[in-house]
Design an enzyme around this catalytic site. Structure first.
Site, mmCIF file in Angstrom:
data_model
loop_
_atom_site.group_PDB
_atom_site.id
_atom_site.type_symbol
_atom_site.label_atom_id
_atom_site.label_comp_id
_atom_site.label_asym_id
_atom_site.label_seq_id
_atom_site.Cartn_x
_atom_site.Cartn_y
_atom_site.Cartn_z
ATOM 1 N N GLY A 44 22.874 32.302 40.452
ATOM 2 C CA GLY A 44 24.621 32.283 40.651
ATOM 3 C C GLY A 44 25.940 31.546 41.754
ATOM 4 O O GLY A 44 26.670 30.597 41.344
ATOM 5 N N ASP A 103 31.008 43.460 41.338
ATOM 6 C CA ASP A 103 31.033 43.804 39.908
ATOM 7 C C ASP A 103 30.634 45.348 40.548
ATOM 8 O O ASP A 103 31.667 46.213 41.109
ATOM 9 C CB ASP A 103 29.616 43.347 39.051
ATOM 10 C CG ASP A 103 30.614 44.223 37.535
ATOM 11 O OD1 ASP A 103 31.733 45.027 37.306
ATOM 12 O OD2 ASP A 103 29.708 44.209 36.464
ATOM 13 N N LYS A 131 35.228 41.592 40.864
ATOM 14 C CA LYS A 131 35.721 41.820 39.420
ATOM 15 C C LYS A 131 36.784 43.613 39.716
ATOM 16 O O LYS A 131 36.633 44.095 40.870
ATOM 17 C CB LYS A 131 34.979 42.598 38.517
ATOM 18 C CG LYS A 131 34.293 41.447 38.440
ATOM 19 C CD LYS A 131 33.158 41.391 36.767
ATOM 20 C CE LYS A 131 33.274 40.676 36.049
ATOM 21 N NZ LYS A 131 31.994 40.767 35.291
ATOM 22 N N PHE A 152 33.931 39.277 31.367
ATOM 23 C CA PHE A 152 31.999 38.287 31.860
ATOM 24 C C PHE A 152 32.604 36.714 31.364
ATOM 25 O O PHE A 152 33.207 35.887 30.825
ATOM 26 C CB PHE A 152 31.120 38.442 30.288
ATOM 27 C CG PHE A 152 29.622 37.728 30.493
ATOM 28 C CD1 PHE A 152 28.580 38.857 31.761
ATOM 29 C CD2 PHE A 152 29.058 37.333 30.766
ATOM 30 C CE1 PHE A 152 27.917 37.906 32.165
ATOM 31 C CE2 PHE A 152 27.927 35.968 31.111
ATOM 32 C CZ PHE A 152 26.992 36.368 31.774
ATOM 33 N N VAL A 153 31.971 36.155 33.151
ATOM 34 C CA VAL A 153 32.541 34.461 33.389
ATOM 35 C C VAL A 153 31.576 33.580 33.242
ATOM 36 O O VAL A 153 30.100 33.965 34.025
ATOM 37 C CB VAL A 153 33.251 35.167 34.497
ATOM 38 C CG1 VAL A 153 34.689 35.600 33.764
ATOM 39 C CG2 VAL A 153 32.606 35.271 35.427
ATOM 40 N N ASP A 159 26.359 31.606 34.591
ATOM 41 C CA ASP A 159 25.225 31.685 33.265
ATOM 42 C C ASP A 159 25.688 32.697 32.398
ATOM 43 O O ASP A 159 26.292 34.037 32.835
ATOM 44 C CB ASP A 159 24.282 31.255 33.462
ATOM 45 C CG ASP A 159 22.838 32.287 33.513
ATOM 46 O OD1 ASP A 159 24.013 33.453 35.104
ATOM 47 O OD2 ASP A 159 21.850 32.968 33.267
ATOM 48 N N ARG A 165 26.200 26.701 33.671
ATOM 49 C CA ARG A 165 26.382 26.779 35.058
ATOM 50 C C ARG A 165 27.068 25.429 36.007
ATOM 51 O O ARG A 165 27.678 25.182 36.640
ATOM 52 C CB ARG A 165 24.828 26.295 35.806
ATOM 53 C CG ARG A 165 24.195 28.385 35.598
ATOM 54 C CD ARG A 165 23.020 28.294 36.460
ATOM 55 N NE ARG A 165 22.470 29.066 35.906
ATOM 56 C CZ ARG A 165 22.224 30.288 36.116
ATOM 57 N NH1 ARG A 165 23.190 30.916 37.072
ATOM 58 N NH2 ARG A 165 21.342 31.630 35.966
HETATM 59 P P1 5GP Z 1 26.381 43.944 40.347
HETATM 60 O O1 5GP Z 1 25.253 44.384 40.810
HETATM 61 O O2 5GP Z 1 27.723 43.902 41.806
HETATM 62 O O3 5GP Z 1 26.905 44.807 39.736
HETATM 63 O O4 5GP Z 1 26.325 42.714 39.969
HETATM 64 C C1 5GP Z 1 26.811 41.589 40.602
HETATM 65 C C2 5GP Z 1 25.366 40.679 39.688
HETATM 66 O O5 5GP Z 1 25.563 40.259 38.193
HETATM 67 C C3 5GP Z 1 26.121 39.423 40.172
HETATM 68 O O6 5GP Z 1 25.231 38.715 41.088
HETATM 69 C C4 5GP Z 1 25.784 38.064 39.366
HETATM 70 O O7 5GP Z 1 24.712 37.451 38.834
HETATM 71 C C5 5GP Z 1 26.077 39.055 37.892
HETATM 72 N N1 5GP Z 1 26.999 38.769 37.165
HETATM 73 C C6 5GP Z 1 27.909 40.077 37.317
HETATM 74 N N2 5GP Z 1 29.425 39.769 36.159
HETATM 75 C C7 5GP Z 1 28.560 39.066 36.017
HETATM 76 C C8 5GP Z 1 29.395 37.506 35.233
HETATM 77 O O8 5GP Z 1 30.553 37.508 34.589
HETATM 78 N N3 5GP Z 1 29.259 36.326 34.676
HETATM 79 C C9 5GP Z 1 28.151 35.989 35.120
HETATM 80 N N4 5GP Z 1 27.005 34.631 34.799
HETATM 81 N N5 5GP Z 1 27.136 37.045 36.249
HETATM 82 C C10 5GP Z 1 27.798 37.832 36.629
#
Ligand code: 5GP
Ligand code: MG
Length: 194
Positions: A44, A103, A131, A152-153, A159, A165
């Site tokens: 990503g 996130d 987020k 969710f973006v 993706d 992407r």
């Molecule tokens: P965390 O471990 O902080 O919960 O999640 C972070 C990872 O989740 C990011 O590196 C990303 O790859 C994925 N992610 C979190 N939110 C989104 C979203 O809204 N869209 C997408 N495509 N990936 C996300």
């Protein structure tokens, strides 16, 4: 890519470009000529990395790390897994992790722990998006592009089930796409990093 699949654009190309340039200036000022190892988390962050590193006038190496936090059509993260590589060459180096989204913070926490275990001289993190959840939980990153709501973006490298992407802006998908899958439904799950 059908435009009806995109509900709305959250961050335009222009805003992204301006913010990436400003982030690069912050990063360059804070490392002040020190050598850097950029550690982008695939997949990503690849477009963000490509734009950011071209604005950074620092001597640097790039060591990619593949981490999986989402599987297939899931839109909630689970425990992150490091898929590649087994060992990074970061001992004694100043490391800057580059990720797309902060996130729950689990991905960054796992990666930071690995890099510290490998005795990096310093470990900092730059994320394009933070987020609301991360903000609420007090999850930290040293450089942050934009604060966004808990949606969710996709786009600008990010993706949904492998698609979107290549969108040049950051966008929110129409809820019907999340329910049925991109391009009319595709139930294959994946092992590739998000
Ligand atoms: P965390 O471990 O902080 O919960 O999640 C972070 C990872 O989740 C990011 O590196 C990303 O790859 C994925 N992610 C979190 N939110 C989104 C979203 O809204 N869209 C997408 N495509 N990936 C996300
Ligand atoms: Mg990721």
């Amino acid at each position: 890519m059908a435009t009806q699949e995109i509900q709305r654009v959250l961050v335009s190309r222009r805003r992204i470009a301006r913010r990436v340039q400003a982030l690069a200036s912050e990063i360059a000022a804070s490392y002040r000529g020190r050598e850097l190892v950029m550690v982008p988390l695939l997949t990503g962050s690849m477009i963000f990395l490509a734009d950011l590193m071209r604005c950074l006038p620092l001597k640097m190496r790039v060591d990619v790390l593949a981490v999986s936090s989402y599987a297939g059509q899931m839109t909630r993260s689970r425990e992150p897994r490091i898929l590649y590589p087994k060992k990074l060459q970061v001992a004694g180096k100043h490391v800057l992790i580059v990720d797309d989204i902060l996130d729950s913070g689990r991905t960054l926490a796992a990666v930071r722990a690995i890099l510290r275990r490998q005795r990096a001289a310093s470990v900092r993190a730059c994320v394009l998006l933070r987020k609301h959840t991360a903000l609420r939980l007090g999850m930290r990153a040293d450089f942050i592009g934009f604060d966004i709501p808990d949606e969710f973006v996709v786009g600008y490298g990010m993706d949904y089930n492998h698609f979107y992407r290549n969108l040049p802006e950051i966008a929110v998908l129409h809820p019907s796409v999340i329910a049925t899958g991109p391009h009319g439904g595709n139930s294959h799950s994946r092992i590739a990093p998000s």
